[in-house]
Design an enzyme around this catalytic site. Structure first.
Site, mmCIF file in Angstrom:
data_model
loop_
_atom_site.group_PDB
_atom_site.id
_atom_site.type_symbol
_atom_site.label_atom_id
_atom_site.label_comp_id
_atom_site.label_asym_id
_atom_site.label_seq_id
_atom_site.Cartn_x
_atom_site.Cartn_y
_atom_site.Cartn_z
ATOM 1 N N GLU A 40 -10.103 7.610 -8.963
ATOM 2 C CA GLU A 40 -10.693 7.184 -11.130
ATOM 3 C C GLU A 40 -11.618 8.621 -11.509
ATOM 4 O O GLU A 40 -12.195 9.562 -10.921
ATOM 5 C CB GLU A 40 -11.718 6.319 -9.882
ATOM 6 C CG GLU A 40 -11.274 5.118 -9.696
ATOM 7 C CD GLU A 40 -12.901 4.481 -9.022
ATOM 8 O OE1 GLU A 40 -12.602 3.758 -9.143
ATOM 9 O OE2 GLU A 40 -13.940 4.764 -9.211
ATOM 10 N N CYS A 63 -15.935 12.881 -16.179
ATOM 11 C CA CYS A 63 -16.812 12.447 -14.428
ATOM 12 C C CYS A 63 -15.270 12.445 -13.589
ATOM 13 O O CYS A 63 -14.669 11.722 -13.492
ATOM 14 C CB CYS A 63 -17.079 11.297 -13.952
ATOM 15 S SG CYS A 63 -17.788 11.160 -12.541
ATOM 16 N N CYS A 76 -15.247 9.693 0.398
ATOM 17 C CA CYS A 76 -15.822 10.473 0.961
ATOM 18 C C CYS A 76 -16.939 10.470 2.138
ATOM 19 O O CYS A 76 -16.462 8.504 2.673
ATOM 20 C CB CYS A 76 -16.743 9.904 -0.164
ATOM 21 S SG CYS A 76 -18.516 11.073 -0.200
ATOM 22 N N CYS A 82 -22.919 6.900 1.622
ATOM 23 C CA CYS A 82 -24.443 6.442 1.033
ATOM 24 C C CYS A 82 -23.619 4.838 0.294
ATOM 25 O O CYS A 82 -23.074 4.091 0.037
ATOM 26 C CB CYS A 82 -24.654 7.513 -0.290
ATOM 27 S SG CYS A 82 -24.980 8.932 -0.655
ATOM 28 N N CYS A 131 -23.007 3.206 -2.793
ATOM 29 C CA CYS A 131 -21.415 3.975 -3.443
ATOM 30 C C CYS A 131 -20.097 3.137 -2.819
ATOM 31 O O CYS A 131 -20.775 3.451 -1.440
ATOM 32 C CB CYS A 131 -22.147 4.995 -3.044
ATOM 33 S SG CYS A 131 -20.367 6.187 -3.254
ATOM 34 N N CYS A 147 -19.437 5.469 -8.995
ATOM 35 C CA CYS A 147 -18.252 5.505 -8.400
ATOM 36 C C CYS A 147 -17.814 3.944 -7.064
ATOM 37 O O CYS A 147 -17.736 2.919 -6.356
ATOM 38 C CB CYS A 147 -19.975 6.159 -7.252
ATOM 39 S SG CYS A 147 -18.442 7.443 -6.146
HETATM 40 N N1 SAH Z 1 -21.403 13.380 -3.753
HETATM 41 C C1 SAH Z 1 -22.303 13.819 -4.589
HETATM 42 C C2 SAH Z 1 -21.449 13.522 -6.569
HETATM 43 C C3 SAH Z 1 -20.600 11.482 -5.959
HETATM 44 S S1 SAH Z 1 -22.175 10.251 -6.617
HETATM 45 C C4 SAH Z 1 -23.569 13.352 -4.881
HETATM 46 O O1 SAH Z 1 -23.813 13.156 -4.437
HETATM 47 O O2 SAH Z 1 -24.189 13.469 -5.471
HETATM 48 C C5 SAH Z 1 -22.169 10.710 -8.023
HETATM 49 C C6 SAH Z 1 -23.372 9.914 -8.298
HETATM 50 O O3 SAH Z 1 -22.802 8.423 -8.553
HETATM 51 C C7 SAH Z 1 -24.726 9.141 -7.521
HETATM 52 O O4 SAH Z 1 -25.699 10.402 -7.184
HETATM 53 C C8 SAH Z 1 -25.309 8.515 -8.881
HETATM 54 O O5 SAH Z 1 -26.442 9.124 -9.621
HETATM 55 C C9 SAH Z 1 -23.647 7.830 -8.753
HETATM 56 N N2 SAH Z 1 -23.256 6.085 -8.121
HETATM 57 C C10 SAH Z 1 -22.425 6.136 -6.996
HETATM 58 N N3 SAH Z 1 -23.161 4.712 -6.743
HETATM 59 C C11 SAH Z 1 -23.483 4.246 -7.552
HETATM 60 C C12 SAH Z 1 -24.527 2.876 -7.879
HETATM 61 N N4 SAH Z 1 -24.150 2.017 -6.543
HETATM 62 N N5 SAH Z 1 -24.865 2.784 -8.977
HETATM 63 C C13 SAH Z 1 -25.433 3.509 -9.642
HETATM 64 N N6 SAH Z 1 -24.850 4.918 -9.495
HETATM 65 C C14 SAH Z 1 -24.144 5.334 -8.861
#
Ligand code: SAH
Length: 344
Positions: free
Chosen positions: A92, A105, A112, A116, A119, A333
């Site tokens: 994506e 982006c 990954c 988290c 995510c 994400c």
């Molecule tokens: N692995 C890297 C980059 C990918 S995630 C990192 O951890 O920074 C990058 C960003 O995506 C996260 O910091 C968060 O800001 C955003 N993100 C992912 N899932 C999200 C969600 N459900 N709601 C809001 N932001 C999200």
């Protein structure tokens, strides 16, 4: 098939072209077609003599992944593309149309490994790293589809860039390359969940990019809950590495902090966060969590978010709330990809 020339610098292309007995200036022409005119087939490169086009078709290739879905938010400010790569993997990419220009982006991995909880990209673990060429083609697919210029790049899509270090670094250099995207390093942001040794490594590259660190919590206990991979690195060590990065590059760090109701968004967490950061020169980006389908997480109310920010400001920290863009098109994400897979 032959050699994939996508993602080659002008110098590399010149070497390849002259080695095969074509004049050097032809490399510049091909480069212009690819990176300035977004022409990705040799047949369309009409300035090249026919015999050269035929030779290229036999001996070289240009690999651009297939765009299989694209959606735009209702306000038109966010567009998302879903790509199918050579091996069938899906990636994506999001483009945000800001007043100051377009920001893309980019995803750096398929899936990954970081886990988290908020995510969607990490639900099935890591499938593989994306190559620098695949990252560059995410940008060019947008350029071609929308006929846009690109102001900034954020490595903030699916994946953890610092665990795909070489490809990400090469991609960043191609973005900056004056004969490719010519984007200033200052307009390139790499976002990481805080792989401490890799932060020190990146610092040594001496590139004036912006480093964004997903902190998401004011202490190890909460951080370990929402960001399981953080168990390997103490939050204090992440802060120490950030300080070191700032002191040696002069580039202010951005901390990303997802606000999740009932987990990390109470006033006491804001106070703890401000104390943790201390006198480090940084900016805090507060991100109200986007709901995902796999887990029930909610953003705090507007009032609570404002209070959180005010506490940080009063304690001398620079903090803003990230504008939510593209919520209804699942821009956070990995959400578009999951939808696509589930509906198939
Ligand atoms: N692995 C890297 C980059 C990918 S995630 C990192 O951890 O920074 C990058 C960003 O995506 C996260 O910091 C968060 O800001 C955003 N993100 C992912 N899932 C999200 C969600 N459900 N709601 C809001 N932001 C999200």
């Amino acid at each position: 098939m032959g050699l994939d020339i996508w993602g080659k610098s002008l110098k590399e292309l010149e070497e390849y072209i002259t080695l095969n007995n074509f004049p050097k200036f032809r490399a510049k022409q091909i480069h212009d077609y690819l990176y300035h005119r977004c022409i990705f087939t040799f047949d369309e490169m009409k300035q090249l003599p026919k015999n050269m086009r035929e030779w290229l078709k036999e001996n070289a290739s240009i690999y651009i992944p297939e765009v299989i879905n694209s959606i735009q938010s209702n306000d038109g400010n966010t567009t998302k593309i879903l790509f199918k790569l050579k091996d069938g993997s899906l990636a994506e990419t999001v483009c945000m149309h800001h007043k100051y220009g377009n920001s893309i982006c980019v995803s750096t991995q398929i899936g990954c490994a970081m886990g988290c909880i908020f995510c969607a990209s990490t639900r099935n673990g890591l499938e593989r790293n994306l190559t620098f060429g695949e990252m560059l083609s995410q940008v060019y697919a947008f350029k071609k589809l929308k006929n846009i210029s690109v102001h900034s790049i954020v490595l903030m899509g699916a994946g953890e860039p610092l665990t795909n270090y070489e490809n990400c670094l090469k991609f960043i250099k191609l973005c900056n390359d004056s004969s490719i995207l010519n984007i200033s390093y200052r307009n390139i942001t790499l976002s990481t969940c805080g792989i401490v040794p890799q932060i020190y490594r990146l610092e040594k590259e001496n590139l004036p990019i912006t480093l964004a660190i997903s902190l998401h919590a004011p202490n190890d206990k909460i951080r370990n809950e929402i960001l399981p991979s953080s168990k390997h690195f103490k939050i204090e060590d992440v802060i120490r590495a950030s300080k070191h990065y700032f002191e040696n590059t002069g580039r202010r760090i951005t901390f990303e902090y997802i606000l999740i109701k009932g987990i990390n968004a109470a006033p006491k967490h804001a106070v703890e966060l401000a104390k943790l950061i201390g006198n480090l020169n940084c900016h805090i980006n507060l991100i109200p969590v986007n709901g995902t389908e796999h887990i029930q997480l909610f953003a705090p109310s507007k009032k609570e978010i404002f209070e959180f920010q005010q506490i940080l400001e009063k304690m001398g920290k620079s903090a803003t709330v990230r504008r939510q863009m593209g919520n209804e098109i699942q821009a956070a994400c990995g959400q578009l990809k999951r939808r696509y897979l589930e509906n198939r």
